[in-house]
Design an enzyme around this catalytic site. Structure first.
Site, PDB file in Angstrom:
ATOM      1  N   LYS A   1     -20.209   5.365 -92.565  1.00 14.58           N
ATOM      2  CA  LYS A   1     -19.480   6.621 -92.309  1.00 14.58           C
ATOM      3  C   LYS A   1     -19.519   6.903 -90.806  1.00 14.58           C
ATOM      4  O   LYS A   1     -20.194   7.824 -90.341  1.00 14.58           O
ATOM      5  CB  LYS A   1     -20.107   7.753 -93.106  1.00 14.58           C
TER       6      LYS A   1
ATOM      7  N   GLU B   1     -26.186  -1.440-106.318  1.00 11.42           N
ATOM      8  CA  GLU B   1     -26.305  -0.014-106.591  1.00 11.42           C
ATOM      9  C   GLU B   1     -26.516   0.177-108.089  1.00 11.42           C
ATOM     10  O   GLU B   1     -25.834  -0.452-108.902  1.00 11.42           O
ATOM     11  CB  GLU B   1     -25.030   0.696-106.137  1.00 11.42           C
TER      12      GLU B   1
ATOM     13  N   LYS C   1     -21.372  -2.084-105.417  1.00  9.45           N
ATOM     14  CA  LYS C   1     -21.435  -0.687-105.830  1.00  9.45           C
ATOM     15  C   LYS C   1     -20.927  -0.559-107.265  1.00  9.45           C
ATOM     16  O   LYS C   1     -20.508  -1.542-107.892  1.00  9.45           O
ATOM     17  CB  LYS C   1     -20.645   0.180-104.848  1.00  9.45           C
TER      18      LYS C   1
ATOM     19  N   ASP D   1     -28.852   5.276-106.600  1.00  9.29           N
ATOM     20  CA  ASP D   1     -27.768   6.172-106.196  1.00  9.29           C
ATOM     21  C   ASP D   1     -27.867   7.527-106.885  1.00  9.29           C
ATOM     22  O   ASP D   1     -27.838   7.609-108.117  1.00  9.29           O
ATOM     23  CB  ASP D   1     -26.416   5.520-106.512  1.00  9.29           C
TER      24      ASP D   1
ATOM     25  N   ARG E   1     -14.879  11.567 -68.127  1.00 16.37           N
ATOM     26  CA  ARG E   1     -14.736  11.995 -69.517  1.00 16.37           C
ATOM     27  C   ARG E   1     -15.032  10.881 -70.506  1.00 16.37           C
ATOM     28  O   ARG E   1     -15.669  11.118 -71.558  1.00 16.37           O
ATOM     29  CB  ARG E   1     -13.328  12.564 -69.746  1.00 16.37           C
TER      30      ARG E   1
END
Length: 284
Positions: free
Chosen positions: A134, A199, A166, A220, A99
């Site tokens: 992510k 960004e 950012k 962005d 597994r």
């Protein structure tokens, strides 16, 4: 800081701890300790195979006596019925590693398959598809490895190997010029040789980023039409700056962003919502 190999080893330790615990009591109670056998990994869905070398580490870590014979390597296009590899040794070890190995290989192969599909849509263009942060906690190294196997490129691995300023960073720092200047001073003071990406949200911020001397500009949530104009401006004023598109880009709009002339397109969907590739580990 731990190496990639050390992080993968930590992941495998945790995977066995949460799956095997104090013992696979089903296997221990039904399979004799001296029973030997062989299992093969059978592909059940078309895609790109990824995780073979990680699977080898799974078997070696749990039981070095397991012998793996590989027939298909990472990065290969596979179809239902293909046999990727066979493993021979103690049956108890085969059953207890099954597994963990499958979870890793199905996940990595799903990511590689998705990445290959996205990158193929950019065929004929110099644009490369990038992953993001992510990722599944603890599995980032394996997932980013799978992106590369699928033909994509890695963005930064984490918060430590690139500076990405950012909108929140810039706003809290008092604007893009101050944020970039501070980042450069920080790198110099700490002996860090890190690329700086900024960004941007509009033309004014693009011009500020160019003036500040960043290495890459991230557009962005621009539309493809806005991206064409932004790329023209950046190429005219600072042709050495890399350009990345990000934010809300789907498999249907990907090509339009590539044709706009950006160097990179970052896509969170490569890792955050991918479907695993179907496969099974069966006794011979």
């Amino acid at each position: 800081m731990k190496s990639i190999d050390e992080l993968i080893d930590d992941l495998l330790t945790l995977a066995f701890a949460e799956d095997v615990g104090d013992g696979d009591h089903t296997t221990l109670s039904t399979i004799p300790a001296d029973a030997m056998g062989r299992q093969r990994l059978i592909i059940k869905e078309e895609g790109i195979l990824a995780g073979v070398e990680v699977a080898r580490r799974v078997f070696e870590k749990f039981d070095p006596s397991l012998k793996m014979t590989v027939y298909i390597n990472d990065g290969a296009h596979v179809r239902p019925g293909d046999i990727a590899f066979e493993v021979e040794g103690p049956v108890r070890s085969l059953l207890q590693t099954e597994r963990v190995m499958l979870n890793i290989m199905q996940r990595m192969s799903g990511i590689a398959t998705t990445t290959a599909r996205y990158q193929k849509l950019l065929e004929g263009l110099p644009t490369k598809v990038l992953d993001t942060r992510k990722t599944t906690p603890g599995m980032r190294m394996l997932e980013k490895m799978a992106v590369k196997i699928g033909g994509g490129m890695n963005h930064r691995i984490g918060l430590f190997d690139m500076i990405l300023i950012k909108d929140n960073h810039a706003d809290f720092a008092g604007g893009i010029p101050k944020a970039v200047a501070s980042a450069k001073a920080y790198c110099k003071a700490n002996g860090k040789d890190l690329k700086i990406e900024q960004e941007v949200r509009n033309t004014e911020e693009i011009l500020q980023a160019i003036e500040a001397g960043v290495d890459r500009i991230m557009l962005d949530n621009y539309t493809p039409e806005q991206t064409v104009e932004a790329v023209r401006l950046i190429r005219e004023k600072a042709p050495a700056i890399e350009i990345e598109s990000s934010g809300g880009i789907t498999i249907d709009t990907l090509r339009a962003y590539g044709e706009a002339g950006v160097d990179f397109i970052s896509v969170g969907a490569l890792t955050h919502s991918v479907k695993g590739l179907d496969m099974s580990f069966k006794a011979v």
